[in-house]
Enzyme design. Structure first.
Site, short mmCIF file in Angstrom:
data_model
loop_
_atom_site.label_atom_id
_atom_site.label_comp_id
_atom_site.label_asym_id
_atom_site.label_seq_id
_atom_site.Cartn_x
_atom_site.Cartn_y
_atom_site.Cartn_z
N SER A 117 -12.11 -4.52 6.38
CA SER A 117 -12.95 -4.18 5.24
C SER A 117 -14.34 -3.79 5.70
O SER A 117 -14.86 -4.32 6.68
CB SER A 117 -13.06 -5.40 4.31
OG SER A 117 -14.03 -5.17 3.30
N TYR A 141 -15.38 -13.65 2.19
CA TYR A 141 -14.36 -12.61 2.38
C TYR A 141 -14.72 -11.72 3.57
O TYR A 141 -13.90 -11.49 4.47
CB TYR A 141 -14.23 -11.76 1.11
CG TYR A 141 -13.40 -10.52 1.32
CD1 TYR A 141 -12.03 -10.61 1.52
CD2 TYR A 141 -13.99 -9.25 1.36
CE1 TYR A 141 -11.26 -9.48 1.72
CE2 TYR A 141 -13.23 -8.12 1.57
CZ TYR A 141 -11.86 -8.24 1.76
OH TYR A 141 -11.11 -7.11 1.98
N LYS A 145 -12.72 -11.41 7.27
CA LYS A 145 -12.20 -10.16 7.83
C LYS A 145 -12.76 -9.92 9.24
O LYS A 145 -12.05 -9.46 10.14
CB LYS A 145 -12.53 -8.98 6.91
CG LYS A 145 -11.66 -8.91 5.67
CD LYS A 145 -10.20 -8.64 6.04
CE LYS A 145 -9.34 -8.41 4.84
NZ LYS A 145 -7.93 -8.09 5.19
#
Length: 325
Positions: A117, A141, A145
């Site tokens: 991402s 998040y 990643k």
């Protein structure tokens, strides 16, 4: 010689599954259906219903289907929610990736495309995000990643002098929209396109969160890329890994220009034929003015390009969502 797609019953994963099949790379799917849908998996594609946290299930799936590589899409993908659920986010995205790598090592599978991402960059204050920019993720998040990329890198380093060193690449991107198959659409309750579609279907007025950003029209600017283009880049990455061709550790799948929220709202009204004037709500905390990535490296190596206009993105996404009725 199949490719396992983790999260292959999800919106992005299901498109990758179709792109693999079209390219002559037989896909296999594992998905726990926490956000995916069994009916998104095409007929005839082997489907294992289960979690990537189950190493035994993974190793069995890898062995039973003679898997040559993994496209690792499965994960908890909601950056905002990850702030409230950091432990869940790390379990799914960090422990999940570690378990995938452990199962691959156990079964001798040594190719992986990681669906990463652009959230690994955080909120960079530059016009265009390039792959070598410092990584400062702003959410659990994004952190998860980035740790996933580190895990893959470290496993590749550990296997450098073995007969089959791990070959890998990570693909970083932001907002995936549209549809390349009339039966597959974005069902996320947190993404802009499905939020607007649901509002329009309910006869309600979509909202823009803040119109006083430092951008040409006051609304924030992001990469929006068509899911069909994203899927195609994953397949080319898999082909390069399988053939032994050189490949970078990471690529941005960026639009180079970006789109503003107001531009998207205008396209939504234009393409759907439902006229509306969006409501203006307050800014969301932590939303930067603009984050747009370059795609130069991916253009060079992965045949990456923006093959769809904004109207294409809206039209294909809207049609697929309407087909779900």
């Amino acid at each position: 010689m199949t490719w396992l797609v983790t999260g292959g019953a999800g919106y992005i994963g299901a498109h990758i599954v179709r792109a693999l099949a079209s390219a002559g790379l037989p896909p296999v799917v594992i998905d726990d259906l926490s956000s995916g849908h069994a009916n998104f998996v095409p007929d005839g594609v082997p489907f294992t219903h289960g979690t990537i946290l189950d190493r035994d299930l993974l190793t069995t799936t890898l062995r039973d289907h003679d898997v040559t590589g993994v496209i690792h899409v499965a994960g908890f993908k909601y950056a905002g929610v990850s702030v409230q659920r950091p432990l869940h986010t790390y379990e799914q995205n960090v422990e999940g990736t570690r378990t995938v790598l452990a199962a691959m090592a156990e079964t001798g599978v040594h190719n992986i495309v990681f669906s990463s991402s652009a959230a690994v960059y955080g909120t960079p204050d530059v016009p265009l995000v390039t792959e070598d920019l410092p990584k400062r993720p702003a959410s659990p998040y994004g952190e998860s990643k980035l740790i996933g990329e580190w895990l893959i890198r470290d496993q590749a380093t550990a296997t450098t002098d073995t007969p089959h060193p791990l070959r890998h690449t990570s693909l970083r991107y932001f907002n995936v929209v549209g549809s390349a198959d009339p039966t597959v659409y974005d069902t996320s309750p947190h993404n802009l396109f499905p939020i607007v579609f649901e509002k329009l279907l309910a006869g309600e007025t979509p909202q823009i969160n803040g119109d006083d950003y430092n951008t040409p029209d006051g609304t924030n600017v992001r990469d929006y890329v068509h899911v069909g283009d994203i899927a195609a880049a994953h397949v080319v990455a898999a082909q390069r890994l399988q053939s032994g061709a050189p490949i970078e550790a990471a690529y941005n799948l960026g639009s180079q220009n970006g789109l503003s929220v107001r531009e998207i709202m205008d396209a939504m009204a234009r393409v759907t034929g439902i006229p509306f004037t969006p409501k203006i709500g307050p800014r969301r905390p932590g939303d930067p003015d603009r984050i747009v990535a370059t795609g130069d490296l991916a253009t060079r190596d992965l045949d990456w390009k923006m093959r769809h206009t904004l109207d294409d993105m809206v039209r294909t996404g809207w049609q697929a969502r309407q087909n779900a009725h």
